[in-house]
Structure formats: C-alpha cells, structure tokens
Design a protein around this motif. Structure first.
Motif, short mmCIF file in Angstrom:
data_model
loop_
_atom_site.label_atom_id
_atom_site.label_comp_id
_atom_site.label_asym_id
_atom_site.label_seq_id
_atom_site.Cartn_x
_atom_site.Cartn_y
_atom_site.Cartn_z
N MET A 115 -25.92 55.11 47.01
CA MET A 115 -26.22 56.37 47.52
C MET A 115 -25.92 57.69 46.65
O MET A 115 -24.70 57.43 46.34
CB MET A 115 -25.77 56.61 49.02
N ASN A 116 -26.90 58.69 46.46
CA ASN A 116 -26.57 59.77 45.62
C ASN A 116 -26.14 60.70 46.28
O ASN A 116 -25.93 60.57 47.63
CB ASN A 116 -27.81 60.00 44.67
N ASP A 117 -25.49 61.80 45.80
CA ASP A 117 -24.89 63.00 46.56
C ASP A 117 -25.71 63.46 47.50
O ASP A 117 -25.51 63.95 48.57
CB ASP A 117 -24.37 64.16 45.46
N GLU B 268 -28.27 62.53 49.09
CA GLU B 268 -28.65 61.41 50.20
C GLU B 268 -27.50 61.56 51.31
O GLU B 268 -27.53 61.85 52.34
CB GLU B 268 -28.94 59.94 49.79
N LEU B 269 -26.37 61.59 50.68
CA LEU B 269 -25.05 61.82 51.35
C LEU B 269 -25.17 63.09 52.32
O LEU B 269 -24.89 63.27 53.46
CB LEU B 269 -23.72 61.59 50.61
N ASP B 270 -25.56 63.98 51.57
CA ASP B 270 -25.44 65.65 52.02
C ASP B 270 -26.41 65.60 53.13
O ASP B 270 -26.48 66.16 54.34
CB ASP B 270 -25.96 66.63 51.00
N HIS C 64 -18.05 70.74 52.77
CA HIS C 64 -19.67 70.46 53.17
C HIS C 64 -20.22 71.12 54.15
O HIS C 64 -21.30 71.95 53.94
CB HIS C 64 -19.80 68.88 53.28
N ARG D 165 -15.96 61.57 49.93
CA ARG D 165 -17.39 61.26 49.51
C ARG D 165 -17.70 60.23 49.21
O ARG D 165 -18.62 59.52 49.47
CB ARG D 165 -18.08 62.46 48.74
N LEU E 166 -17.27 58.05 52.25
CA LEU E 166 -18.64 58.19 53.20
C LEU E 166 -19.74 57.50 52.59
O LEU E 166 -20.66 57.09 53.55
CB LEU E 166 -18.91 59.47 53.43
N LYS E 167 -20.02 57.52 51.06
CA LYS E 167 -21.04 56.81 50.47
C LYS E 167 -21.09 55.33 50.89
O LYS E 167 -22.47 54.60 51.19
CB LYS E 167 -21.04 57.03 49.26
N LEU F 204 -21.60 54.78 54.89
CA LEU F 204 -23.09 55.26 55.24
C LEU F 204 -24.14 54.72 54.52
O LEU F 204 -25.14 55.18 54.87
CB LEU F 204 -22.98 56.78 55.46
N ALA F 205 -23.73 53.83 53.72
CA ALA F 205 -24.77 53.17 52.63
C ALA F 205 -26.09 52.81 53.46
O ALA F 205 -27.19 53.15 52.89
CB ALA F 205 -24.35 52.04 52.00
N ALA G 13 -28.86 55.45 54.15
CA ALA G 13 -29.17 56.19 53.06
C ALA G 13 -30.82 56.16 53.51
O ALA G 13 -31.56 55.19 53.75
CB ALA G 13 -28.82 55.47 51.80
N PRO G 14 -31.31 57.55 53.15
CA PRO G 14 -32.82 57.79 53.49
C PRO G 14 -33.97 56.70 52.70
O PRO G 14 -33.29 56.43 51.32
CB PRO G 14 -33.14 59.10 53.14
N LEU H 124 -33.96 53.70 52.84
CA LEU H 124 -33.24 52.23 52.86
C LEU H 124 -33.79 51.66 54.36
O LEU H 124 -33.71 52.38 55.45
CB LEU H 124 -31.77 52.36 52.66
#
Lengths: 273, 178
Positions: free
Chosen positions: A1-3, A5-7, B132, B160, B163-164, B167-168, B171-172, B174
């Motif tokens: 996941m990139n930044d 996507e996380l945001d 954030h 971060r 959380l990545k 929440l992996a 991810a949009p 996926l």
C-alpha cells in the motif's frame, strides 16, 4: 500500500458533528468557572458557603434553564445575622437530614430549625447529633461565612454578574438540602425557578401530592439534564411560603436506576401566633 | 485586546470567539482520541475553562493559543483514559464500545480504520491524528506533545507503516480477503 492509498483509507474515518450544546456548556462553565475546577458532565453538590462555587453555580442558573442549582449567600440571606433587622417569624419547621450509604444503611446527619421568607429558607439553628464540636464549628461557619462570602464576591466577581445572580436568585425558591457530604459542616442550598402564578411553588414536573404534617404539598422532581445527573424531589407546602417539608436526593447509577443518597424530612411545624 | 486576557477579565464574548475559532478541530481530536462524543464534549469544555484558571500556564509569548489548546485536549484525554482504565479492567475495549445506533451509522471501513488507529501506541496515535486528520505541521505537533521534531517524525513514520500493514487488505483496488 502506498501513502496515497493509506491517506484515502484513513479519510474514511469521519467524526460526528460537535453537539450544539457544547457552546452553551462552555458559556455556562465560563459563568460558573472563573477559575473553578469543574467536573465535566456533572455538577457537584458543593458546600454552599464556598464563595466561588456558590457564585458559579447560581451564575450558571441564569444560563441553564431548568437546572437546579446551588444558591449564593451573596444574593440571599440564609441565616439571621447579628445585624439583621427584627423579623417576625411566622412559623418554624424542625427537620432531620438523613444520609444513606451505598449498602442502604442510614444515619441522621443533622437536625435543623428553619422557616421560609419570601420563598427562601432561613436557618435559625442546627445541630449535628453526637458531634458537639461539629455543631459548634457548623454554627460558627453559618454565622460568619456568609459575610466572608459576600465580601469575597464583591472583590472577585464582576458587578454586572453579581447583579444578574441577585436578580435570578430573588426570583427563585431556595431550600437547604443538608450538609456537605464529607464533614456536614458546610450547608448546601439550592435554588429553583418558581412555578407560574397559581401553579404551585416550583416549576417542573409534578410527581405527586401529599399531606405532610397536615400541610398539603406538591412534589416536583428536578434534575440538571445531564446523563449522570442526580435527581432531586421536593415536597413544597404553598401554605408555608413554599417551604420544602421533604426533599430527597438520588444519584443515578450507570444502569440508569437511582439510589437514594439523602433525605430531608420535616418533623414538626410550630406556628407563632 | 488579547482574547484570552479578555476572557480572563470576564468578557464572555472573548471566550466564545475563541470557542468558535477553535472548537471544531479540538472536538475532532478529542473524539478520535477517546472514541466517545460525550468524552470529547467534556474534554473540549474543560479545555476552554482551563484557559481561565489562574494556574493556567498559557503564555502567548511561547506558544499560540491553538497549540496550547491542543495540548490541553491531549492531557485531558490521557486523564480520561487513565480514569477509564482504572474503572474497567478492559479499559480500552470498554471505552471504545459503541451504541448499536452509532455502530450502525458507521461504515465497516470506517470502523476498521478507527480500530486500527486506536490500537496504535498512544504517542503514535496522537501524532498520526494531528498530522493526518488535522493537517498540523510537524513542528507544531512537537510543541503540542512536548517532543523533539525528530521524535515526532519517527513516530509518524512508524504509525503509518503500522497502519499500512494493518489496513493492507483494504487498499483501494485490492480484492478484500474474506
């Protein structure tokens, strides 16, 4: 996941809007606070002779419609001081104050003799059973603290606010609810909005009618609207100038039920004919 | 006149002006720290009243009122948390339990994000929320939290990264694991 996507995912976490009551709470707290430590959400029933607490709560009464609040001595007499002009006392009421523990046991906290003048209960004397020293200290505090309080209030509270407090208190019915929880030495007084003319003594929901010591009373229940607010029920006698012949105070448990904390009960009414 | 000074002198409009300017981000911050509207409301109220107290340490020469207020919200939230923890052995879980209504109002993803952020270590969570959600500059976060700038940066990075990982699967693009 990139930044990015996380945001994007994080942004799905929304926050409910701030309740509109928050501004009013801050405003009431401002009038009430003026440097006082407050307990969020719950108005503590502090000793009535602590000047700042008293001032604050009555000031808040101006702002909080429907709340029951502690009354300031700066606004109203609560004892007959040495310098008071002679007053014809129409009657006196002897009352007992009982405190209830968590386990349901009870103890008599105080006896008092008082009467009501224009809807404001005036203490004539009181005693703490089995506590001679406490009785002496309590009486000394009753006699001196109102003067200290008034003096302090004049020095520390804005004149306009004092005037508002006086006006609000003058339109209220005030009662003595007992001593402070820890020592019983400091008296607690509360003020309530009056009912409309012809509608009894106190504004608020009527929960019963009862004759106490041969005087018809109307029971009104009040709380300050908070989720954990204590509840007060007052049986006032219109024929005795709205004197409260019985008062119960109940605290709210987390499950929503109420526990009786204290009770004031008139024992005898003596008419001075 | 300085609004805080005016409020301390009894000018109600000054306090209300401060409230109007700052309460929304403070409420959001408090809510995200506590997970409770009622707690957030209490904290924000206390936060503004703190400014009026004689012992209040706010010094306009050292920090902005916004930074100071965020610091108060943080401290009050910590206090609230300790109270809840001592009141309940399941402190964290109990505190974040929601009513059926409020749960129903949340989307599943929202619930997952809230839970993931809540499970971060305290200081990481605070830094992440400020950076954030409140878009607060890192230097200001350092002042709010009384930390070195470097510590703020590293906590944000760790938060971060964590959380990545958590929440992996959300991810949009996926496919969600079932």
């Amino acid at each position: 996941m990139n930044d990015t996507e996380l945001d994007k995912i994080l942004n799905s976490w929304s926050v409910p809007p701030a309740p509109p009551s928050l501004r009013e709470r801050v405003r009431a707290g401002f009038a009430a606070g003026l440097g006082q430590e407050t307990s969020p959400g719950v108005l503590r029933w502090t000793g009535a002779f602590v000047p700042s607490a008293r001032t604050s709560l009555v000031a808040a009464a101006i702002l909080s419609v429907g709340a029951f609040l502690l009354v300031v001595t700066l606004a109203l007499p609560q004892t007959l001081g040495l310098g008071s002009p002679p007053v014809r006392i129409p009657y006196t009421v002897d009352s007992e104050f009982v405190r209830y523990a968590e386990d349901g046991s009870s103890s008599i906290e105080m006896y008092s003799t008082s009467y009501s003048l224009n809807g404001h209960e005036i203490l004539l004397s009181r005693s703490l059973p089995g506590n001679l020293l406490g009785t002496a200290i309590g009486r000394t505090l009753d006699a001196t603290l109102p003067y200290v309080s008034r003096l302090m209030s004049r020095l520390t509270v804005d004149a306009a606010l004092l005037e508002k407090v006086r006006r609000a208190a003058a339109q209220a019915v005030t009662v003595i609810t007992g001593g402070d929880e820890k020592t019983g030495l400091l008296l607690a007084h509360y003020g309530f909005a009056r009912a409309a003319p012809g509608a009894g003594c106190l504004a608020g929901p009527i929960v019963g009618r009862e004759t106490i010591l041969n005087y018809p009373t109307v029971a009104v229940q009040r709380d300050d609207g908070g989720p954990q607010s204590p509840r007060m029920t007052l049986w006032t006698a219109p024929d005795l100038g709205c004197f409260a012949l019985r008062i119960t105070i109940e605290e709210k448990r987390p499950d929503g039920t109420f526990r009786l904390v204290s009770r004031k009960q008139a024992l005898k009414v003596t008419m001075n004919r | 006149m300085d609004l805080v000074k005016a409020a301390r002198r009894g000018r109600e409009h000054a306090l209300l002006q401060l409230f109007d300017e700052h309460h929304l981000p403070l409420f959001r911050f408090a809510y995200r720290l506590t997970g409770s509207v009622a707690d957030a409301e209490d904290i924000v109220q206390e936060c503004f009243l703190t400014l009026l107290r004689p012992e209040c340490s706010y010094d306009p020469g050292r920090t902005s009122v916004r930074t100071y207020l965020f610091g108060v919200v943080r401290n009050q939230s910590l206090k609230q948390r300790r109270k809840s923890d001592s009141a309940s052995q399941n402190g964290l879980d109990a505190r974040h339990e929601r009513s059926p209504e409020s749960q129903a109002l949340r989307t599943e993803l929202e619930e997952v994000v809230a839970r993931a952020v809540t499970q971060l270590p305290e200081t990481q969570r605070e830094v992440l929320i400020l950076a954030h959600f409140e878009q607060m500059p890192l230097a200001e976060i350092a002042r709010v939290m009384a930390l070195e700038l470097g510590a703020v940066k590293s906590r944000l990075q760790r938060a971060r990264a964590s959380l990545k990982e958590t929440l992996a699967e959300y991810a949009p693009g996926l496919e969600r694991k079932r």
